[in-house]
Design a protein around this motif. Sequence first.
Motif, PDB file in Angstrom:
ATOM      1  N   VAL B 103       0.834  -1.206   0.000  1.00 29.58           N
ATOM      2  CA  VAL B 103       0.000   0.000   0.000  1.00 29.58           C
ATOM      3  C   VAL B 103       0.869   1.257   0.000  1.00 29.58           C
ATOM      4  N   ASN B 104       1.964   1.228   0.759  1.00 31.71           N
ATOM      5  CA  ASN B 104       2.861   2.383   0.732  1.00 31.71           C
ATOM      6  C   ASN B 104       3.466   2.590  -0.656  1.00 31.71           C
ATOM      7  N   TYR B 105       3.702   1.484  -1.340  1.00 32.79           N
ATOM      8  CA  TYR B 105       4.216   1.583  -2.709  1.00 32.79           C
ATOM      9  C   TYR B 105       3.190   2.286  -3.605  1.00 32.79           C
ATOM     10  N   ALA B 106       1.930   1.915  -3.445  1.00 33.75           N
ATOM     11  CA  ALA B 106       0.857   2.556  -4.222  1.00 33.75           C
ATOM     12  C   ALA B 106       0.813   4.054  -3.937  1.00 33.75           C
ATOM     13  N   LYS B 107       1.004   4.409  -2.665  1.00 31.40           N
ATOM     14  CA  LYS B 107       0.956   5.821  -2.297  1.00 31.40           C
ATOM     15  C   LYS B 107       2.167   6.589  -2.837  1.00 31.40           C
ATOM     16  N   SER B 108       3.243   5.882  -3.130  1.00 32.06           N
ATOM     17  CA  SER B 108       4.477   6.551  -3.542  1.00 32.06           C
ATOM     18  C   SER B 108       4.361   7.215  -4.914  1.00 32.06           C
ATOM     19  N   PHE B 109       3.304   6.874  -5.697  1.00 36.85           N
ATOM     20  CA  PHE B 109       3.124   7.535  -6.993  1.00 36.85           C
ATOM     21  C   PHE B 109       2.572   8.946  -6.823  1.00 36.85           C
ATOM     22  N   ASP B 110       2.177   9.246  -5.570  1.00 35.36           N
ATOM     23  CA  ASP B 110       1.640  10.559  -5.242  1.00 35.36           C
ATOM     24  C   ASP B 110       0.390  10.921  -6.039  1.00 35.36           C
ATOM     25  N   LEU B 111      -0.378   9.893  -6.351  1.00 35.12           N
ATOM     26  CA  LEU B 111      -1.704  10.092  -6.916  1.00 35.12           C
ATOM     27  C   LEU B 111      -2.699   9.639  -5.853  1.00 35.12           C
ATOM     28  N   PRO B 112      -3.902  10.202  -5.859  1.00 35.54           N
ATOM     29  CA  PRO B 112      -4.906   9.678  -4.928  1.00 35.54           C
ATOM     30  C   PRO B 112      -5.119   8.184  -5.189  1.00 35.54           C
ATOM     31  N   VAL B 113      -5.480   7.451  -4.153  1.00 37.17           N
ATOM     32  CA  VAL B 113      -5.703   6.007  -4.282  1.00 37.17           C
ATOM     33  C   VAL B 113      -7.100   5.691  -3.764  1.00 37.17           C
ATOM     34  N   LYS B 114      -7.785   4.830  -4.490  1.00 40.38           N
ATOM     35  CA  LYS B 114      -9.112   4.385  -4.056  1.00 40.38           C
ATOM     36  C   LYS B 114      -9.138   2.869  -4.031  1.00 40.38           C
ATOM     37  N   THR B 115      -9.780   2.314  -3.011  1.00 41.94           N
ATOM     38  CA  THR B 115      -9.942   0.867  -2.958  1.00 41.94           C
ATOM     39  C   THR B 115     -11.345   0.550  -2.480  1.00 41.94           C
ATOM     40  N   ASN B 116     -11.753  -0.698  -2.648  1.00 41.69           N
ATOM     41  CA  ASN B 116     -13.035  -1.172  -2.140  1.00 41.69           C
ATOM     42  C   ASN B 116     -12.713  -2.079  -0.963  1.00 41.69           C
ATOM     43  N   ALA B 117     -12.880  -1.568   0.243  1.00 41.79           N
ATOM     44  CA  ALA B 117     -12.436  -2.310   1.435  1.00 41.79           C
ATOM     45  C   ALA B 117     -13.329  -3.506   1.707  1.00 41.79           C
ATOM     46  N   ARG B 118     -12.710  -4.630   1.938  1.00 38.76           N
ATOM     47  CA  ARG B 118     -13.469  -5.823   2.299  1.00 38.76           C
ATOM     48  C   ARG B 118     -14.007  -5.709   3.720  1.00 38.76           C
ATOM     49  N   GLN B 119     -14.994  -6.542   3.990  1.00 37.57           N
ATOM     50  CA  GLN B 119     -15.540  -6.649   5.341  1.00 37.57           C
ATOM     51  C   GLN B 119     -14.431  -6.797   6.364  1.00 37.57           C
ATOM     52  N   ARG B 120     -14.546  -6.065   7.412  1.00 39.28           N
ATOM     53  CA  ARG B 120     -13.621  -6.172   8.550  1.00 39.28           C
ATOM     54  C   ARG B 120     -12.168  -5.818   8.230  1.00 39.28           C
ATOM     55  N   SER B 121     -11.965  -5.034   7.137  1.00 38.22           N
ATOM     56  CA  SER B 121     -10.602  -4.588   6.865  1.00 38.22           C
ATOM     57  C   SER B 121     -10.456  -3.094   7.146  1.00 38.22           C
ATOM     58  N   ASP B 122     -11.521  -2.481   7.716  1.00 38.43           N
ATOM     59  CA  ASP B 122     -11.508  -1.035   7.968  1.00 38.43           C
ATOM     60  C   ASP B 122     -10.302  -0.618   8.799  1.00 38.43           C
ATOM     61  N   TYR B 123      -9.994  -1.416   9.793  1.00 39.10           N
ATOM     62  CA  TYR B 123      -8.891  -1.090  10.690  1.00 39.10           C
ATOM     63  C   TYR B 123      -7.578  -0.953   9.908  1.00 39.10           C
TER      64      TYR B 123
END
Lengths: 168, 168
Positions: B103-123
């Motif tokens: 996930v940090n790698y995804a953030k390293s592109f410095d573009l906004p990131v969107k995902t569809n969080a699975r059940q019980r992965s909110d934390y």
Amino acid sequence: MSKHDVKRLLVNYKTLEEFQNFKEIGVQELSMKEELEENIIENDSESPFYGIYYGDRLVARMCLYKIDSKFDFYFDPPQNYLELWKLEVLEPYRELGFGETLVNYAKSFDLPVKTNARQRSDYFWEKMNFEPVTYNPDRDRGENPYVWYPEGVQAQEQSETESSLAPE
Amino acid sequence: MSKHDVKRLLVNYKTLEEFQNFKEIGVQELSMKEELEENIIENDSESPFYGIYYGDRLVARMCLYKIDSKFDFYFDPPQNYLELWKLEVLEPYRELGFGETLVNYAKSFDLPVKTNARQRSDYFWEKMNFEPVTYNPDRDRGENPYVWYPEGVQAQEQSETESSLAPE
């Protein structure tokens, strides 16, 4: 009216309590609860959910949403279609045809229907005369779309996409 | 290069074989296999998947897709953003930080990131500084979207929708 009819579910505390029995509880149900608590929506207003009661108990449900033709990337000719999700039958009530009843109800609107099939549910959707689509990553983004075409409707031709849209 | 670096995965039979170990196998992987078999894509072409190898074994992966700004309904100002899905770490390799690394790698592109969080992965997503969005059924269609805003980016205002778009 037989006791296994499909009913449009109303937004109220009883419905929200029944929803707790289903696995796929997410932000959508939380949002309904908040809107109800804050009086943003009226008690007993219609929800996009449909369900089947067994006696007093909600044992099966699905969500059905009409997508406007201008967002239709699946069907030819482009048209309003139904997105179906959160189809779920409670464990002790499976294999009794409730899932089929709900899907047939969705088809009865005579609009194309699209769903995102879960792992290992292909057999069910094919039995219901749904077909997988040709995967298009730009449009489908990891989904596993299955669609049902009413008579006279076919798959929308997809334009070619770049071979890789992932960032460099 | 340490052995836990994130690598762009190449489309070849070895990658497709590694994918078999993951739970979330769907039409996307099948499509890659078919395109490879039919020579529609070249062997070793870049895939939208990124992964982490532990020794020789692929133990974590995610799919990352750049969405064009004209389809951006999440961010203000509207811009290209990354859709992240199929984030998965193989069972014996969990709790070792591989998910965070991806996930940090995804953030390293410095573009906004969107995902569809699975059940019980909110934390997990909240720990990664992602935030839930205000649910909009027209846009989110049953998803549970979590987004990460780089500096200077905020949530896109959503226009009011009809209270119910389900069919009558």
